[in-house]
Structures are given as C-alpha cells and as structure tokens.
Design a protein around this motif. Sequence first.
Motif, PDB file in Angstrom:
ATOM      1  N   GLY A   1       3.225 -30.313  26.892  1.00 17.81           N
ATOM      2  CA  GLY A   1       2.491 -31.547  27.130  1.00 17.81           C
ATOM      3  C   GLY A   1       3.394 -32.582  27.780  1.00 17.81           C
ATOM      4  N   ALA A   2       2.863 -33.769  28.001  1.00 17.25           N
ATOM      5  CA  ALA A   2       3.642 -34.831  28.628  1.00 17.25           C
ATOM      6  C   ALA A   2       4.788 -35.286  27.730  1.00 17.25           C
ATOM      7  N   GLU A   3       4.556 -35.325  26.426  1.00 15.81           N
ATOM      8  CA  GLU A   3       5.582 -35.800  25.500  1.00 15.81           C
ATOM      9  C   GLU A   3       5.933 -34.793  24.420  1.00 15.81           C
ATOM     10  N   TYR A   4       5.263 -33.635  24.409  1.00 15.30           N
ATOM     11  CA  TYR A   4       5.503 -32.654  23.353  1.00 15.30           C
ATOM     12  C   TYR A   4       5.590 -31.243  23.906  1.00 15.30           C
ATOM     13  N   LEU A   5       6.339 -30.414  23.192  1.00 12.92           N
ATOM     14  CA  LEU A   5       6.452 -28.989  23.464  1.00 12.92           C
ATOM     15  C   LEU A   5       5.835 -28.269  22.279  1.00 12.92           C
ATOM     16  N   TYR A   6       4.903 -27.376  22.533  1.00 13.46           N
ATOM     17  CA  TYR A   6       4.205 -26.674  21.466  1.00 13.46           C
ATOM     18  C   TYR A   6       4.743 -25.257  21.342  1.00 13.46           C
ATOM     19  N   ILE A   7       5.044 -24.834  20.099  1.00 12.46           N
ATOM     20  CA  ILE A   7       5.501 -23.475  19.833  1.00 12.46           C
ATOM     21  C   ILE A   7       4.652 -22.888  18.714  1.00 12.46           C
ATOM     22  N   TYR A   8       4.787 -21.589  18.501  1.00 12.48           N
ATOM     23  CA  TYR A   8       4.055 -20.868  17.454  1.00 12.48           C
ATOM     24  C   TYR A   8       2.548 -21.039  17.590  1.00 12.48           C
ATOM     25  N   GLY A   9       2.019 -20.772  18.754  1.00  8.00           N
ATOM     26  CA  GLY A   9       0.582 -20.826  18.977  1.00  8.00           C
ATOM     27  C   GLY A   9       0.014 -22.229  18.969  1.00  8.00           C
ATOM     28  N   GLY A  10       0.835 -23.211  19.193  1.00 11.13           N
ATOM     29  CA  GLY A  10       0.372 -24.594  19.217  1.00 11.13           C
ATOM     30  C   GLY A  10       0.362 -25.265  17.863  1.00 11.13           C
ATOM     31  N   SER A  11       0.816 -24.571  16.824  1.00 10.52           N
ATOM     32  CA  SER A  11       0.781 -25.164  15.485  1.00 10.52           C
ATOM     33  C   SER A  11       1.942 -26.120  15.235  1.00 10.52           C
ATOM     34  N   VAL A  12       3.036 -25.990  15.978  1.00 14.13           N
ATOM     35  CA  VAL A  12       4.190 -26.874  15.813  1.00 14.13           C
ATOM     36  C   VAL A  12       4.432 -27.587  17.131  1.00 14.13           C
ATOM     37  N   LYS A  13       4.472 -28.932  17.081  1.00  9.30           N
ATOM     38  CA  LYS A  13       4.768 -29.682  18.298  1.00  9.30           C
ATOM     39  C   LYS A  13       6.097 -30.409  18.113  1.00  9.30           C
ATOM     40  N   LEU A  14       6.921 -30.312  19.136  1.00  3.14           N
ATOM     41  CA  LEU A  14       8.246 -30.903  19.131  1.00  3.14           C
ATOM     42  C   LEU A  14       8.335 -31.936  20.244  1.00  3.14           C
ATOM     43  N   PRO A  15       8.965 -33.083  19.986  1.00  3.57           N
ATOM     44  CA  PRO A  15       8.995 -34.146  21.000  1.00  3.57           C
ATOM     45  C   PRO A  15       9.930 -33.822  22.162  1.00  3.57           C
TER      46      PRO A  15
END
Length: 148
Positions: free
Chosen positions: A63-77
Amino acid sequence: MTTAIISIATALLLFGVLYLGGWEWIGEKVAQLLPKSPLTAGEKVVIFLNGEYNRTATITKVGAEYLYIYGGSVKLPIDYRGRFYGYGVDTNDGSRIVFLKYRKHYRLVRLAEYIRKCFCVIEDEDNLVPDCMDNTTDKEESEVSDEC
C-alpha cells in the motif's frame, strides 16, 4: 589581492550551486553506488525489527503507507523506500522495521540512511511500488479514470 577575490568568488559559486539543488544531486550520485534490489508483491522479504533479524515472509500487497504480509493479515508501516530497502517506524511502540530482499544487504542500511538524511535523497519509486487498486470504492472508480 586577486587570489582572495578568486577564492571568495569560487566559495560563493560553490555555496550557490549547493543551495540551488547541488547537495541533493551529490546525494543521488552517492546513493547510486549502493546496490539496487527492488521488492514487489509476491516476493520474499527479510524483516529486521529494531536491528535484529526477525523473519522472512512473502509480500502479499503493498500500500501507500503499509506493507502487507501473511495473506494481508499483518500490515507493517513503510516510511521510506530506498534502492534496496524499505524503512518504517511503528507508531504504537516506536519499533524500527527494515525490509530487505537480501539479508546480506543489512550491513549497508546504516550507510544508506546516513546518506539519505545528510543529502536529502528522495524515495526510490521502483522499490515497494503500491498496488494501483489500494483502497478504492465504486464511487471513486467511476470518478477517476485510468490513474494507474
């Protein structure tokens, strides 16, 4: 007397060039010496949390401000996208997160951050490119034509 005038003129010219964008240009040229290994959705990412290796995961979505891992369940800035790394600070607890494609490049992150802060280097638009359809609704899709 003429050497003093030439020295002062040279110093003023140098400061003028640096003030008008030369400092950023120097930073861009120095940053080009660092490796280039961009990350995209679907690739493996090595994650360092507060300077220590944490895990390797697959990027689900960017995303613009987040990175999603584990199928979108965890978002990292994501706060900054460099040539070979991404950098983010968690607002909840102040944890520093570094995203890399290759674990061996972690040694260069401190140097790259120093160059970025000293020379005001802008983000690399090729690394961690946000998905085009990040958070759009039907109304926004009808109002906005082909932005991506």
